[in-house]
Design an enzyme around this catalytic site. Structure first.
Site, PDB file in Angstrom:
ATOM      1  N   ASP A  67       0.824  -1.214   0.000  1.00  0.00           N
ATOM      2  CA  ASP A  67       0.000   0.000   0.000  1.00  0.00           C
ATOM      3  C   ASP A  67       0.859   1.265   0.000  1.00  0.00           C
ATOM      4  OD1 ASP A  67       0.958  -0.429   2.602  1.00  0.00           O
ATOM      5  OD2 ASP A  67      -1.016  -0.915   3.413  1.00  0.00           O
ATOM      6  N   ASP A 136      -7.129  -3.121  14.471  1.00  0.00           N
ATOM      7  CA  ASP A 136      -8.532  -3.341  14.092  1.00  0.00           C
ATOM      8  C   ASP A 136      -8.700  -4.561  13.189  1.00  0.00           C
ATOM      9  OD1 ASP A 136      -7.453  -2.441  11.704  1.00  0.00           O
ATOM     10  OD2 ASP A 136      -8.781  -0.714  11.484  1.00  0.00           O
ATOM     11  N   HIS A 138      -7.063  -5.139  10.366  1.00  0.00           N
ATOM     12  CA  HIS A 138      -6.820  -4.929   8.928  1.00  0.00           C
ATOM     13  C   HIS A 138      -5.548  -5.625   8.467  1.00  0.00           C
ATOM     14  CE1 HIS A 138      -4.492  -0.858   9.642  1.00  0.00           C
ATOM     15  NE2 HIS A 138      -3.639  -1.860   9.579  1.00  0.00           N
ATOM     16  N   GLU A 143      -9.541  -2.134   5.624  1.00  0.00           N
ATOM     17  CA  GLU A 143     -10.136  -1.886   6.940  1.00  0.00           C
ATOM     18  C   GLU A 143     -11.371  -2.768   7.136  1.00  0.00           C
ATOM     19  OE1 GLU A 143      -8.354  -0.350   8.872  1.00  0.00           O
ATOM     20  OE2 GLU A 143      -7.772   1.675   8.294  1.00  0.00           O
TER      21      GLU A 143
HETATM   22  P1  PGA Z   1       2.467  -1.942  12.673  1.00  0.00           P
HETATM   23  O1  PGA Z   1       1.289  -1.880  11.593  1.00  0.00           O
HETATM   24  O2  PGA Z   1       3.404  -3.005  12.189  1.00  0.00           O
HETATM   25  O3  PGA Z   1       3.058  -0.584  12.650  1.00  0.00           O
HETATM   26  O4  PGA Z   1       1.810  -2.300  13.965  1.00  0.00           O
HETATM   27  C1  PGA Z   1       0.717  -3.052  11.124  1.00  0.00           C
HETATM   28  C2  PGA Z   1      -0.418  -2.745  10.181  1.00  0.00           C
HETATM   29  O5  PGA Z   1      -1.074  -1.703  10.340  1.00  0.00           O
HETATM   30  O6  PGA Z   1      -0.656  -3.556   9.274  1.00  0.00           O
END
Ligand code: PGA
Length: 259
Positions: A67, A136, A138, A143
């Site tokens: 992304d 959450d 995702h 999301e």
């Molecule tokens: P993080 O993010 O590794 O910074 O916890 C993971 C994500 O949002 O997929």
């Protein structure tokens, strides 16, 4: 899903690097799916160490990131282009022209999404996709509520994701509201998937996607439908799982079969 519970976040990064190096040594022109965020950083550090020790080469590899923020130039300090360049690409021998991220700065987002899917297809698909997970649930920026069949597209970030990512920006206001993300359907086409989760903050999301139902409300739960998923967890991220004894037992058998 192969659920692997390891003693520390460092052990998670080492195991992830083992899996990636094994692939690259078997298939030097492998297509890697890469992730950004705090979690994969230690894995990238370990890959750089192994590259410097001449245990692995990326010279023939291709990469696709999950992304990128929308309306952010690739040179912006918080763009995922910059993240990948600074944390991995500039330290290894990968050819920059083989490193792909969605074009969040395009003036035609729809075309940029379609083009990204075409590039993945032309490369022959992704051999190994690395994933983190949001608090959450995702994966990439898919999301809760994302179609489990979704393709690369624009996605609005939840307020929870924006707050989680605010630590990388000067203020919450500066965190973008939109991103281009591979879809869940895109991710599920990878041949192998390795999801990393470390820290107690991920325990709820891990419990939900590993032991809960498959639901668009927990996008990572779609991985239950994929035949080759390895979930690498530290003790904290695994701390809400119920069936840990069984996962440890299966893993011990699996390791003994592999050696
Ligand atoms: P993080 O993010 O590794 O910074 O916890 C993971 C994500 O949002 O997929």
């Amino acid at each position: 899903m192969r659920i692997v519970i390891l003693e520390s976040a460092q052990a998670v990064s080492h195991r992830a690097a083992d899996i990636m190096c094994e692939l690259l040594n078997d298939k030097p022109n492998a297509v890697l799916g890469l992730a950004t965020g705090g979690t994969p950083l230690a894995t990238y550090d370990e890959l750089v160490v192994r590259y410097n020790q001449q245990e692995v080469s990326f010279a023939q590899a291709t990469s696709f990131n999950l992304d990128e923020y929308v309306d952010m130039s690739p040179e912006h300090a918080q763009s995922y282009h910059t993240f990948m360049r600074e944390n991995l690409f500039r330290h290894i021998d990968i050819d920059a022209s083989n490193c792909h991220l969605p074009d969040g700065a395009s003036d035609n987002h729809w075309r940029a999404c379609e083009h990204y899917e075409q590039l993945i297809d032309q490369a022959g698909g992704i051999d190994l996709q690395l994933l983190g997970i949001g608090t959450d649930g995702h994966i990439a920026f898919n999301e809760p509520g994302s179609s489990l069949a979704s393709r690369t597209r624009l996605k609005a970030l939840t307020e929870q994701t924006r707050r989680d990512n605010a630590r990388f920006f000067d203020s919450l206001e500066d965190v973008p509201r939109l991103a281009i993300t591979m879809g869940i359907g895109t991710i599920l086409e990878a041949h192998d998937i390795v999801l990393l989760a470390t820290g107690a903050g991920k325990a709820g999301a891990v419990r939900a996607f590993v032991e809960g139902p498959v639901t668009a409300q927990v996008p990572a739960s779609a991985l239950q439908m994929h035949p080759n998923v390895t979930v690498l967890l530290d003790e904290d991220a695994a701390s809400w799982l119920v069936r840990t004894d069984y996962y440890r037992q299966v893993e011990a058998v699996q390791r003994s079969l592999e050696t």
